[in-house]
Design a protein around this motif. Sequence first.
Motif, PDB file in Angstrom:
ATOM      1  N   LEU A  44      46.975  34.173  42.384  1.00  0.00           N
ATOM      2  CA  LEU A  44      46.254  33.773  43.587  1.00  0.00           C
ATOM      3  C   LEU A  44      44.913  33.138  43.217  1.00  0.00           C
ATOM      4  O   LEU A  44      44.071  33.770  42.571  1.00  0.00           O
ATOM      5  CB  LEU A  44      46.001  34.999  44.472  1.00  0.00           C
ATOM      6  N   SER A  45      44.717  31.895  43.641  1.00  0.00           N
ATOM      7  CA  SER A  45      43.448  31.215  43.394  1.00  0.00           C
ATOM      8  C   SER A  45      42.395  31.718  44.376  1.00  0.00           C
ATOM      9  O   SER A  45      42.703  32.373  45.375  1.00  0.00           O
ATOM     10  CB  SER A  45      43.625  29.702  43.575  1.00  0.00           C
ATOM     11  N   ASP A  46      41.146  31.382  44.105  1.00  0.00           N
ATOM     12  CA  ASP A  46      40.076  31.724  45.042  1.00  0.00           C
ATOM     13  C   ASP A  46      40.334  31.092  46.410  1.00  0.00           C
ATOM     14  O   ASP A  46      40.116  31.724  47.451  1.00  0.00           O
ATOM     15  CB  ASP A  46      38.730  31.234  44.503  1.00  0.00           C
ATOM     16  N   ALA A  47      40.798  29.841  46.407  1.00  0.00           N
ATOM     17  CA  ALA A  47      41.057  29.146  47.674  1.00  0.00           C
ATOM     18  C   ALA A  47      42.145  29.853  48.470  1.00  0.00           C
ATOM     19  O   ALA A  47      42.063  29.967  49.700  1.00  0.00           O
ATOM     20  CB  ALA A  47      41.449  27.691  47.401  1.00  0.00           C
ATOM     21  N   THR A  48      43.166  30.355  47.773  1.00  0.00           N
ATOM     22  CA  THR A  48      44.253  31.058  48.465  1.00  0.00           C
ATOM     23  C   THR A  48      43.764  32.382  49.033  1.00  0.00           C
ATOM     24  O   THR A  48      44.086  32.737  50.179  1.00  0.00           O
ATOM     25  CB  THR A  48      45.432  31.293  47.503  1.00  0.00           C
ATOM     26  N   LEU A  49      42.982  33.116  48.256  1.00  0.00           N
ATOM     27  CA  LEU A  49      42.426  34.370  48.775  1.00  0.00           C
ATOM     28  C   LEU A  49      41.580  34.117  50.012  1.00  0.00           C
ATOM     29  O   LEU A  49      41.659  34.864  50.996  1.00  0.00           O
ATOM     30  CB  LEU A  49      41.589  35.059  47.694  1.00  0.00           C
ATOM     31  N   ASP A  50      40.769  33.060  49.983  1.00  0.00           N
ATOM     32  CA  ASP A  50      39.919  32.749  51.129  1.00  0.00           C
ATOM     33  C   ASP A  50      40.747  32.339  52.340  1.00  0.00           C
ATOM     34  O   ASP A  50      40.439  32.723  53.479  1.00  0.00           O
ATOM     35  CB  ASP A  50      38.926  31.653  50.766  1.00  0.00           C
ATOM     36  N   LEU A  51      41.821  31.585  52.114  1.00  0.00           N
ATOM     37  CA  LEU A  51      42.706  31.201  53.214  1.00  0.00           C
ATOM     38  C   LEU A  51      43.343  32.439  53.843  1.00  0.00           C
ATOM     39  O   LEU A  51      43.410  32.556  55.074  1.00  0.00           O
ATOM     40  CB  LEU A  51      43.791  30.245  52.708  1.00  0.00           C
ATOM     41  N   CYS A  52      43.802  33.355  53.006  1.00  0.00           N
ATOM     42  CA  CYS A  52      44.410  34.582  53.521  1.00  0.00           C
ATOM     43  C   CYS A  52      43.407  35.395  54.323  1.00  0.00           C
ATOM     44  O   CYS A  52      43.729  35.937  55.383  1.00  0.00           O
ATOM     45  CB  CYS A  52      44.976  35.411  52.374  1.00  0.00           C
ATOM     46  N   ARG A  53      42.170  35.473  53.830  1.00  0.00           N
ATOM     47  CA  ARG A  53      41.131  36.199  54.558  1.00  0.00           C
ATOM     48  C   ARG A  53      40.874  35.550  55.927  1.00  0.00           C
ATOM     49  O   ARG A  53      40.747  36.252  56.946  1.00  0.00           O
ATOM     50  CB  ARG A  53      39.847  36.211  53.722  1.00  0.00           C
ATOM     51  N   GLU A  54      40.843  34.213  55.949  1.00  0.00           N
ATOM     52  CA  GLU A  54      40.598  33.494  57.207  1.00  0.00           C
ATOM     53  C   GLU A  54      41.711  33.720  58.218  1.00  0.00           C
ATOM     54  O   GLU A  54      41.469  33.755  59.431  1.00  0.00           O
ATOM     55  CB  GLU A  54      40.461  31.990  56.921  1.00  0.00           C
ATOM     56  N   GLN A  55      42.952  33.879  57.728  1.00  0.00           N
ATOM     57  CA  GLN A  55      44.114  34.001  58.616  1.00  0.00           C
ATOM     58  C   GLN A  55      44.442  35.459  58.973  1.00  0.00           C
ATOM     59  O   GLN A  55      45.441  35.705  59.647  1.00  0.00           O
ATOM     60  CB  GLN A  55      45.336  33.364  57.949  1.00  0.00           C
ATOM     61  N   THR A  56      43.614  36.395  58.536  1.00  0.00           N
ATOM     62  CA  THR A  56      43.882  37.809  58.784  1.00  0.00           C
ATOM     63  C   THR A  56      42.872  38.372  59.766  1.00  0.00           C
ATOM     64  O   THR A  56      41.663  38.343  59.505  1.00  0.00           O
ATOM     65  CB  THR A  56      43.809  38.606  57.467  1.00  0.00           C
ATOM     66  N   PRO A  57      43.323  38.899  60.905  1.00  0.00           N
ATOM     67  CA  PRO A  57      42.388  39.495  61.866  1.00  0.00           C
ATOM     68  C   PRO A  57      41.627  40.658  61.233  1.00  0.00           C
ATOM     69  O   PRO A  57      42.132  41.327  60.324  1.00  0.00           O
ATOM     70  CB  PRO A  57      43.317  39.992  62.990  1.00  0.00           C
ATOM     71  N   PRO A  58      40.421  40.930  61.693  1.00  0.00           N
ATOM     72  CA  PRO A  58      39.606  41.976  61.069  1.00  0.00           C
ATOM     73  C   PRO A  58      40.215  43.370  61.137  1.00  0.00           C
ATOM     74  O   PRO A  58      39.910  44.210  60.291  1.00  0.00           O
ATOM     75  CB  PRO A  58      38.276  41.917  61.854  1.00  0.00           C
ATOM     76  N   GLU A  59      41.086  43.611  62.120  1.00  0.00           N
ATOM     77  CA  GLU A  59      41.690  44.939  62.248  1.00  0.00           C
ATOM     78  C   GLU A  59      42.950  45.101  61.407  1.00  0.00           C
ATOM     79  O   GLU A  59      43.599  46.154  61.423  1.00  0.00           O
ATOM     80  CB  GLU A  59      42.014  45.234  63.715  1.00  0.00           C
ATOM     81  N   VAL A  60      43.312  44.054  60.652  1.00  0.00           N
ATOM     82  CA  VAL A  60      44.512  44.081  59.805  1.00  0.00           C
ATOM     83  C   VAL A  60      44.082  43.996  58.343  1.00  0.00           C
ATOM     84  O   VAL A  60      43.155  43.268  57.998  1.00  0.00           O
ATOM     85  CB  VAL A  60      45.457  42.914  60.163  1.00  0.00           C
ATOM     86  N   GLY A  61      44.791  44.724  57.483  1.00  0.00           N
ATOM     87  CA  GLY A  61      44.448  44.733  56.069  1.00  0.00           C
ATOM     88  C   GLY A  61      45.433  43.969  55.211  1.00  0.00           C
ATOM     89  O   GLY A  61      46.346  43.300  55.707  1.00  0.00           O
ATOM     90  N   PHE A  62      45.242  44.093  53.912  1.00  0.00           N
ATOM     91  CA  PHE A  62      46.036  43.379  52.916  1.00  0.00           C
ATOM     92  C   PHE A  62      46.872  44.390  52.113  1.00  0.00           C
ATOM     93  O   PHE A  62      46.463  45.533  51.907  1.00  0.00           O
ATOM     94  CB  PHE A  62      45.127  42.594  51.969  1.00  0.00           C
ATOM     95  N   HIS A  63      48.016  43.933  51.655  1.00  0.00           N
ATOM     96  CA  HIS A  63      48.888  44.744  50.805  1.00  0.00           C
ATOM     97  C   HIS A  63      49.101  43.939  49.529  1.00  0.00           C
ATOM     98  O   HIS A  63      49.722  42.869  49.563  1.00  0.00           O
ATOM     99  CB  HIS A  63      50.216  45.004  51.534  1.00  0.00           C
ATOM    100  N   ILE A  64      48.561  44.438  48.412  1.00  0.00           N
ATOM    101  CA  ILE A  64      48.513  43.634  47.189  1.00  0.00           C
ATOM    102  C   ILE A  64      48.782  44.501  45.959  1.00  0.00           C
ATOM    103  O   ILE A  64      48.411  45.679  45.918  1.00  0.00           O
ATOM    104  CB  ILE A  64      47.132  42.938  47.050  1.00  0.00           C
ATOM    105  N   HIS A  65      49.435  43.908  44.950  1.00  0.00           N
ATOM    106  CA  HIS A  65      49.596  44.566  43.656  1.00  0.00           C
ATOM    107  C   HIS A  65      48.290  44.411  42.869  1.00  0.00           C
ATOM    108  O   HIS A  65      47.769  43.305  42.745  1.00  0.00           O
ATOM    109  CB  HIS A  65      50.733  43.919  42.859  1.00  0.00           C
ATOM    110  N   VAL A  66      47.808  45.505  42.318  1.00  0.00           N
ATOM    111  CA  VAL A  66      46.522  45.488  41.612  1.00  0.00           C
ATOM    112  C   VAL A  66      46.687  46.037  40.197  1.00  0.00           C
ATOM    113  O   VAL A  66      47.113  47.188  40.016  1.00  0.00           O
ATOM    114  CB  VAL A  66      45.466  46.315  42.374  1.00  0.00           C
ATOM    115  N   ALA A  67      46.358  45.206  39.201  1.00  0.00           N
ATOM    116  CA  ALA A  67      46.335  45.639  37.798  1.00  0.00           C
ATOM    117  C   ALA A  67      47.615  46.354  37.395  1.00  0.00           C
ATOM    118  O   ALA A  67      47.583  47.346  36.674  1.00  0.00           O
ATOM    119  CB  ALA A  67      45.119  46.529  37.537  1.00  0.00           C
ATOM    120  N   GLU A  68      48.755  45.804  37.846  1.00  0.00           N
ATOM    121  CA  GLU A  68      50.036  46.398  37.456  1.00  0.00           C
ATOM    122  C   GLU A  68      50.315  46.152  35.976  1.00  0.00           C
ATOM    123  O   GLU A  68      50.938  46.977  35.305  1.00  0.00           O
ATOM    124  CB  GLU A  68      51.165  45.826  38.320  1.00  0.00           C
TER     125      GLU A  68
END
Length: 444
Positions: free
Chosen positions: A202-226
């Motif tokens: 995920l690029s910085d631009a993609t992360l920012d796009l996802c943040r923009e498209q996600t309402p504040p009351e909804v979270g993210f589900h992501i794999h971290v340091a697998e």
Amino acid sequence: MLLVGNGRLITRGTPNRLIENGCVAIEGNLIREVGETAPLRARYPKAQWIDAQGGMILPGLINAHNHIYSAFSRGIAIRGYQPKGFLDILEGMWWTIDRNLLLEDTRYSALCTYIDCIKNGVTTVFDHHASYGEIPGSLFAIADAAKECGVRTCLCYEVSDRGGEAQMRRAVEENAAFIRFCQEDTSGMVRGMMGLHASFTLSDATLDLCREQTPPEVGFHIHVAEGMADVYDSLKKYGKRLVNRLFDHGILGERSIAGHCIHISGLEMDILRETGTMVVHNPESNMGNAVGCPPTLEMIHRGLTVGLGTDGYTNDMYESMKAANCLHKHHLCDPTAAWAEVPYMLFQGNPAIGARYFPHRLGVLEPGAAADVIVTDYDPLTPLTADNIDGHTLFGMTGRQTVTTIIDGKVRMQDRQLVDIDERAVLAQARAHAQAVWDRINAR
């Protein structure tokens, strides 16, 4: 009114109680009362009756991280697949499968998964989906399957840059459209999150796009340091640890799930705790992929909300619980490790995660909680109490001991017979779809 009684009832509440001849009274989609069988039968003489026949009456189980799209991997033989490490597994197996999944493949993967969940006493599933062969409508197809089977579910689509910008944007839109759909849903049975694969895809631009498209009351589900590749990528490209990068882009928070978290530092654990981010441990997958053992016990001791998932490896939560218990003992060379922390993940962490997305309490048999009740045929050969139930669970219970599953007050399986689901027909169609997927993969 529905009564489920004549069994050893474990509330999993605070405090946890064992009622020897217990009964749960269900009204609509909620639990009305919990107590002894005789008084409740006398109070509700006209109620529908399910006899536990001396078995265990338990709260429905929760899987906090699953992958429905992995269903068709069972028995697969991919030509030329000889992985040497985790990145080879991702590219050679999982990304290869998801690139070849079409919409109906996704639907039957979901139907088979939810059926297996019912048969294993799992009543709520958080799924992290990918089907880059056909993205639009995939979360809706899974939601339709969940509704058909009656399983409570929270879904997201795995956004990644690995297939190019056009596919990335379609994945973001699938998440956004499904989140909008869930915001209008009043059943309390389906929820949506913004899904992200892993930082290194995920690029910085993609992360920012996802943040923009996600309402504040909804979270993210992501794999971290697998895997360590995720860590090295963040350090090399962005000059910061992975969790710090996600924090800087607004991905962490009380409604976000960080899966795995194997290779994270103490500072990163503190960031996850301070942001309220939920963590999900997937022991069998971590061992199978040879990616390491996460510091899960330390995260719990630091005060993080930590749950248990399967990562698509199984739909039997007891199986994952047993694996986690052995993994941490083996990793730490300490036979006293994990006795308290592993049951916490399944029976306290997962309900806490469920509470952040669903309207009624999950994972307990108490008045006002969601009417998710399972009956198993486990008959203990040693004394069973509220204090030693975790020992019985670890060494005596399996998901396939489930004989009856009730979700949201509706009977979905009784005496091991699925209700209003033609399992044979579903499996026949699934085998045909799986073969077609395999053929497409090996015709590359």
